[in-house]
Design a protein around this motif. Structure first.
Motif, PDB file in Angstrom:
ATOM      1  N   SER A 168      -7.956   6.099   9.892  1.00 25.94           N
ATOM      2  CA  SER A 168      -7.545   5.756   8.537  1.00 25.94           C
ATOM      3  C   SER A 168      -6.298   6.576   8.228  1.00 25.94           C
ATOM      4  O   SER A 168      -6.340   7.552   7.513  1.00 25.94           O
ATOM      5  CB  SER A 168      -8.692   6.100   7.593  1.00 25.94           C
TER       6      SER A 168
ATOM      7  N   HIS B  88      -7.586   1.676   5.167  1.00 31.54           N
ATOM      8  CA  HIS B  88      -8.118   2.862   4.526  1.00 31.54           C
ATOM      9  C   HIS B  88      -9.194   2.537   3.514  1.00 31.54           C
ATOM     10  O   HIS B  88      -9.863   3.403   3.013  1.00 31.54           O
ATOM     11  CB  HIS B  88      -6.986   3.667   3.887  1.00 31.54           C
TER      12      HIS B  88
ATOM     13  N   HIS C  61       0.814  -1.211   0.000  1.00 35.64           N
ATOM     14  CA  HIS C  61       0.000   0.000   0.000  1.00 35.64           C
ATOM     15  C   HIS C  61       0.848   1.261   0.000  1.00 35.64           C
ATOM     16  O   HIS C  61       0.316   2.361  -0.021  1.00 35.64           O
ATOM     17  CB  HIS C  61      -1.007   0.011   1.155  1.00 35.64           C
ATOM     18  N   SER C  62       2.161   1.097   0.039  1.00 35.36           N
ATOM     19  CA  SER C  62       3.020   2.278  -0.037  1.00 35.36           C
ATOM     20  C   SER C  62       3.495   2.467  -1.477  1.00 35.36           C
ATOM     21  O   SER C  62       4.047   1.556  -2.082  1.00 35.36           O
ATOM     22  CB  SER C  62       4.229   2.111   0.875  1.00 35.36           C
TER      23      SER C  62
ATOM     24  N   ARG D  53      -0.383   4.402   5.528  1.00 32.26           N
ATOM     25  CA  ARG D  53      -0.544   4.017   4.133  1.00 32.26           C
ATOM     26  C   ARG D  53       0.743   4.300   3.357  1.00 32.26           C
ATOM     27  O   ARG D  53       1.162   3.533   2.510  1.00 32.26           O
ATOM     28  CB  ARG D  53      -1.674   4.851   3.554  1.00 32.26           C
TER      29      ARG D  53
ATOM     30  N   GLY E  39      -2.673  -1.878   5.293  1.00 23.52           N
ATOM     31  CA  GLY E  39      -3.198  -1.037   4.223  1.00 23.52           C
ATOM     32  C   GLY E  39      -4.699  -1.170   4.060  1.00 23.52           C
ATOM     33  O   GLY E  39      -5.352  -0.295   3.529  1.00 23.52           O
TER      34      GLY E  39
END
Ligand code: SF4
Ligand code: SF4
Ligand code: SF4
Lengths: 390, 286
Positions: free
Chosen positions: B150, B53, A123-124, B155, B50
């Motif tokens: 979130s 979010h 997710h980065s 993230r 992750g």
């Protein structure tokens, strides 16, 4: 083939020595930074990325720009680009090495850089950026080397290399798209939070990369027997022009959205970059000259590259146009884009960033390293060409 | 539309909402804006952070049945109390700095902050007013990490060095952080600090808190909601120093009977930049 880099005249060695001197000074500066911490730079809590990351962003574009040669040659079979595609591939290699170096000098804990791979985090966006950058570097090393070796042996390149060449095209697009995503996916950074960032990055990349290649081709023509050909250069200039105009169009769109909507947060960074902001009686405008430079040099470059006389008749003006284009886009993306995005900070306060001499020397050294690598690679490419064509 | 009118409409809208739904709306604001249901359904796994979010803001409190088994720590900051006792904020800052060995540097570029005071308009840029009432003008606001439900910082982090714990606290692993500062660019509240130089140079090493580690240079840090205290059943240090006046209230946002939920039920609270979709766990009573 590497041995070809070891034979050159005295100007070649002087040039490498010149670059090497700056590399050595930069290395010392880096040791200082390493021992003290990034506090040696001008960055702060508010402007937490500085010259390093902005150079990185710009150079990803330069690396991606090479695709503007690969694509017409391999997909559209545009034969004129046959001799200079290798320049694009080698430019990509040198640029990517600079990119990776800029990332490393920017890390607070460079020794832990491998944590990105030890703890893969899909997710980065930085994780993906690392993957595509290294992937593109690998593809260019492979394709460039194999194709040049084949040329050296005067045989056609092996068939198996073509899939890699074709893959490298979407990869080139992806490196700059993912780099744009580092910025445009962040909440609260209104200047970056725009869907046009990725296309704008690509447009400016397709102007900046080929500009540098044209300059290189013009220089090589003077100092060696490597001639890219008038037609190829002219075609590249057309590509540069369209890309630069597209970039200018996108910049205008950003202005329209910000100022017509009149949303303060959207205007803030543009105000700061182009006009300066006055707050509590203090004017903050240290980036305004750079942005003026971007616009003025950009206009001059576009003019030089479009007026028939300067474009076709006079190589000096042609080269000058390309150099100005490269600088103009550097001012936009290599200075304004990243630094401007941090002003104002999330608490709507203004902190200006001034790089320190130590930081500037490291930045110059990384650029010199890139040009060092580029010179060696081009030397090899030119020598191979010369050997064939006598 | 001028700012005053816009704000009037905003407040009018919120009051209508409050009038219609009464306390239930407050409940919904807490639950509804936080996809706790989604979080609660998943076992804690740092490698799946992750996912957080993806859960949208549209989910309702009702859907969060499982939430009762999972905590979500939050803080309410009562700015009225801080106006009454101007020294309170300084106390809170001091105790945090001491407890966590937060270094002090005179050079602003090297600054490290976990909790600090800022003007109302800087803390709440979305609540700008044309002519501010004197109270708001006078109010300086304590700001700290919001421990977003979130969190954009989580993230963005490429190494999971910043992560969200199952109890809602957004923490840091100083030994994993590579110092890329992507999280600093990602945080819409400016809550994060980087150790631009050795933090020990900004501490009086004779007077440090030996129970909490000092950091190394080159890593990011921020308010950790006193995990080290909360983990053993204590309140965060800043909340504790204010305990007499109840200027700060700490508790479990997922427990309808907790004190913090009662406070949220009975007061009009605001959050910093709600439009960012971060779902902060820190609330303010103006
Ligand atoms: S306030 Fe910033 S640092 Fe804290 S959790 Fe939210 S995004 Fe992360
Ligand atoms: S600086 Fe550290 S915590 Fe922040 S994103 Fe990079 S690795 Fe993660
Ligand atoms: S919760 Fe703890 S770490 Fe956070 S500001 Fe308060 S005292 Fe500091």
């Amino acid at each position: 083939m590497l041995e070809k880099a070891l034979r050159g005249n005295k100007y070649y060695w002087m040039w490498l020595g010149f670059l090497g001197t700056f590399m050595a000074i930069g290395a010392i500066c880096y040791v200082r930074q390493y021992n003290y911490g990034l506090g040696m730079t001008g960055m702060s809590r508010d402007v937490s990325w500085g010259l390093y990351i902005s150079q990185f962003t710009y150079l990803v574009g330069v690396a991606a720009g090479g695709v503007m040669l690969v694509l017409p040659y391999y997909i559209h079979n545009y034969k004129e680009f046959g001799r200079i595609t290798i320049l694009g591939e080698f430019l990509a290699i040198a640029s990517l090495v600079m990119c990776l170096m800029f990332i490393i000098v920017d890390l607070g804990q460079p020794i832990r850089a491998f944590n990105v791979m030890l703890h893969p985090t899909p997710h980065s966006m930085l994780f993906w950026d690392m993957l595509v950058l290294n992937g593109y570097l690998f593809l260019n090393l492979l394709c460039g080397w194999v194709i040049l070796t084949a040329e050296h042996k005067e045989v056609p390149p092996p068939k198996w290399i073509y899939p890699f060449v074709y893959i490298s095209i979407p990869f080139a697009i992806s490196i700059h798209t993912v780099t744009a995503m580092l910025y445009c996916g962040l909440p609260g950074r209104h200047f970056w939070l725009s869907a046009i960032i990725a296309p704008r990055f690509l447009a400016s990349a397709f102007a900046a990369g080929p500009s540098l290649i044209v300059v290189a081709a013009l220089i090589l023509k003077r100092i060696s027997k490597f001639d890219a050909g008038k037609k190829a250069i002219d075609k590249m200039v057309t590509i540069i022009l369209y890309a630069a105009l597209t970039n200018a169009f996108f910049v205008c769109l950003e202005f329209f959205v910000a100022y017509y909507s009149n949303v303060p947060a959207h205007k803030a960074a543009l105000n700061y970059l182009f006009f300066g902001i006055t707050e509590h009686g203090v004017t903050y405008n240290n980036l305004v000259p750079f942005m003026y430079g971007f616009v003025i040099l950009g206009v001059i470059a576009i003019a030089l590259l479009s007026i028939p006389y300067t474009r076709k008749k006079n190589e000096f003006f042609l080269g000058l146009g390309c150099v100005l284009m490269f600088i103009s886009l550097w001012l936009d993306k290599g200075v304004g884009f990243v630094l401007g995005g941090f002003v104002p900070n999330p608490l709507e306060q203004i902190t200006e960033y001034y790089p320190t001499p130590n930081e500037i020397m490291i930045t110059i050294a990384v650029w010199c390293t890139g040009f060092f690598i580029l010179s060696i690679l081009y030397k090899i490419a030119v020598k191979v060409e010369e050997d064939i064509h006598g | 539309m001028d700012k005053k009118r816009r704000d009037f409409l905003k407040i009018a809208g919120i009051s209508t909402l409050a009038g219609l739904g009464g306390p239930a709306v407050v409940d919904r604001l807490v639950n509804g804006t936080s996809p706790v249901g989604a979080n609660a359904a998943r076992e804690y796994d740092p490698d799946a952070q992750g996912e957080t979010h993806k859960a949208g803001a549209g989910e309702h409190g009702e859907a969060a049945e499982g939430a009762k088994t999972r905590k979500r720590w939050g803080i309410v900051i009562d700015l009225r109390k801080f106006r009454e006792d101007p020294e309170l904020a300084e106390k809170a800052i001091k105790v945090c700095n001491y407890n966590h060995n937060v270094p002090h540097f005179t050079n602003k570029r090297h600054e490290v902050k976990w909790i600090w005071l800022t003007e109302f308009e800087n803390a709440f840029p979305e609540h700008s007013q044309y002519h501010k009432d004197t109270k708001t003008l006078e109010t300086e606001v304590l700001v700290l990490c919001n421990h977003c439900d979130s969190p954009p910082c989580v993230r963005a982090c490429p190494t999971k060095a910043t992560f969200k714990s199952p109890d809602g606290i957004v923490g840091m692993d100083y030994h994993r952080c590579i110092g890329c500062r992507f999280c600093m660019a990602a945080c819409p509240y400016g809550s994060r600090s980087f150790n631009w130089r050795d933090p020990r140079a900004g501490l009086d090493m004779k007077k440090i808190n030996r129970k909490f580690p000092t950091r190394m240079r080159g890593v990011v840090e921020k308010c950790n909601m006193c995990v080290e205290r909360v983990g053993i059943g204590l309140q965060p240090a800043c909340v504790e120093v204010c305990s007499e006046s109840k200027a700060m209230i700490f508790g479990d946002l997922n427990d309808p009977n907790s004190e913090i939920r009662q406070v949220l039920k009975n007061n009009f609270t605001i959050q910093r930049k709600p439009s960012m979709g971060t779902h902060p766990s820190v609330f303010y009573i103006v």
